[in-house]
Design a protein around this motif. Structure first.
Motif, short mmCIF file in Angstrom:
data_model
loop_
_atom_site.label_atom_id
_atom_site.label_comp_id
_atom_site.label_asym_id
_atom_site.label_seq_id
_atom_site.Cartn_x
_atom_site.Cartn_y
_atom_site.Cartn_z
N LEU A 1 40.21 -3.61 -10.40
CA LEU A 1 41.09 -3.53 -11.55
C LEU A 1 42.01 -2.32 -11.48
N LYS A 2 41.50 -1.25 -10.89
CA LYS A 2 42.31 -0.04 -10.77
C LYS A 2 43.55 -0.31 -9.91
N VAL A 3 43.35 -1.05 -8.82
CA VAL A 3 44.48 -1.38 -7.93
C VAL A 3 45.50 -2.22 -8.68
N LEU A 4 45.03 -3.22 -9.42
CA LEU A 4 45.95 -4.09 -10.16
C LEU A 4 46.68 -3.32 -11.26
N THR A 5 45.97 -2.47 -11.95
CA THR A 5 46.57 -1.68 -13.04
C THR A 5 47.70 -0.80 -12.51
N LYS A 6 47.54 -0.28 -11.31
CA LYS A 6 48.58 0.58 -10.73
C LYS A 6 49.86 -0.20 -10.41
N GLN A 7 49.78 -1.53 -10.36
CA GLN A 7 50.94 -2.35 -10.03
C GLN A 7 51.83 -2.63 -11.25
N ILE A 8 51.30 -2.39 -12.44
CA ILE A 8 52.03 -2.70 -13.67
C ILE A 8 53.36 -1.94 -13.69
N GLY A 9 54.44 -2.69 -13.93
CA GLY A 9 55.76 -2.11 -14.04
C GLY A 9 56.52 -1.96 -12.73
N LYS A 10 55.88 -2.24 -11.62
CA LYS A 10 56.57 -2.10 -10.33
C LYS A 10 57.52 -3.27 -10.06
N HIS A 11 57.22 -4.42 -10.63
CA HIS A 11 58.08 -5.60 -10.45
C HIS A 11 57.90 -6.49 -11.66
N ASN A 12 58.95 -7.15 -12.08
CA ASN A 12 58.87 -7.96 -13.30
C ASN A 12 58.22 -9.33 -13.12
N LEU A 13 57.97 -9.75 -11.86
CA LEU A 13 57.39 -11.06 -11.64
C LEU A 13 56.18 -11.02 -10.70
N TYR A 14 56.26 -10.22 -9.66
CA TYR A 14 55.21 -10.20 -8.64
C TYR A 14 54.27 -9.02 -8.84
N VAL A 15 53.02 -9.24 -8.48
CA VAL A 15 52.02 -8.18 -8.60
C VAL A 15 52.12 -7.21 -7.43
N PHE A 16 52.18 -7.74 -6.22
CA PHE A 16 52.21 -6.88 -5.05
C PHE A 16 53.58 -6.91 -4.39
N THR A 17 54.11 -5.74 -4.16
CA THR A 17 55.42 -5.60 -3.53
C THR A 17 55.32 -4.53 -2.43
N TYR A 18 56.31 -4.57 -1.57
CA TYR A 18 56.44 -3.55 -0.54
C TYR A 18 57.90 -3.16 -0.50
N LYS A 19 58.17 -1.91 -0.79
CA LYS A 19 59.55 -1.39 -0.86
C LYS A 19 60.39 -2.22 -1.82
N GLY A 20 59.79 -2.60 -2.96
CA GLY A 20 60.50 -3.31 -4.01
C GLY A 20 60.64 -4.81 -3.82
N LYS A 21 60.16 -5.34 -2.71
CA LYS A 21 60.26 -6.77 -2.45
C LYS A 21 58.87 -7.40 -2.50
N PRO A 22 58.77 -8.65 -2.97
CA PRO A 22 57.45 -9.29 -3.07
C PRO A 22 56.80 -9.48 -1.71
N VAL A 23 55.49 -9.31 -1.69
CA VAL A 23 54.72 -9.58 -0.47
C VAL A 23 54.53 -11.09 -0.41
N ILE A 24 55.10 -11.72 0.60
CA ILE A 24 55.02 -13.19 0.70
C ILE A 24 54.18 -13.64 1.88
N GLN A 25 53.91 -12.74 2.81
CA GLN A 25 53.06 -13.08 3.95
C GLN A 25 51.89 -12.09 3.97
N VAL A 26 50.68 -12.64 3.99
CA VAL A 26 49.52 -11.76 3.87
C VAL A 26 48.63 -11.73 5.09
N ASN A 27 48.69 -12.70 5.93
CA ASN A 27 47.83 -12.72 7.11
C ASN A 27 48.53 -11.98 8.24
N THR A 28 48.67 -10.69 8.06
CA THR A 28 49.39 -9.86 9.01
C THR A 28 48.44 -8.95 9.75
#
Length: 70
Positions: A1-28
């Motif tokens: 929950l701590k990780v998710l809470t830290k994401q609040i306000g970083k993007h208006n639609l996506y939870v996880f972003t990298y440099k302001g863009k949504p993370v769309i590929q996860v098996n990296t």
């Protein structure tokens, strides 16, 4: 929950972003290395979806609502 809470306000639609863009590929390579560093074996990204859905079901959320959210 701590990780998710830290994401609040970083993007208006996506939870996880990298440099302001949504993370769309996860098996990296980074994901696989993170699993190794955490000592996690036999884990797939999709397992998170099942855990999330199970938790919601246990809290009484109707299956049709979980389906729409997923």
């Amino acid at each position: 929950l701590k990780v998710l809470t830290k994401q609040i306000g970083k993007h208006n639609l996506y939870v996880f972003t990298y440099k302001g863009k949504p993370v769309i590929q996860v098996n990296t390579k980074a994901w696989r290395l993170a699993l190794v560093r955490a000592g996690i074996e036999n884990f797939r990204w999709h397992d998170l979806r099942h855990t999330w859905a199970s938790w919601l079901t246990q809290q009484g959320v109707p299956l049709n609502v979980i389906q729409e959210m997923g």
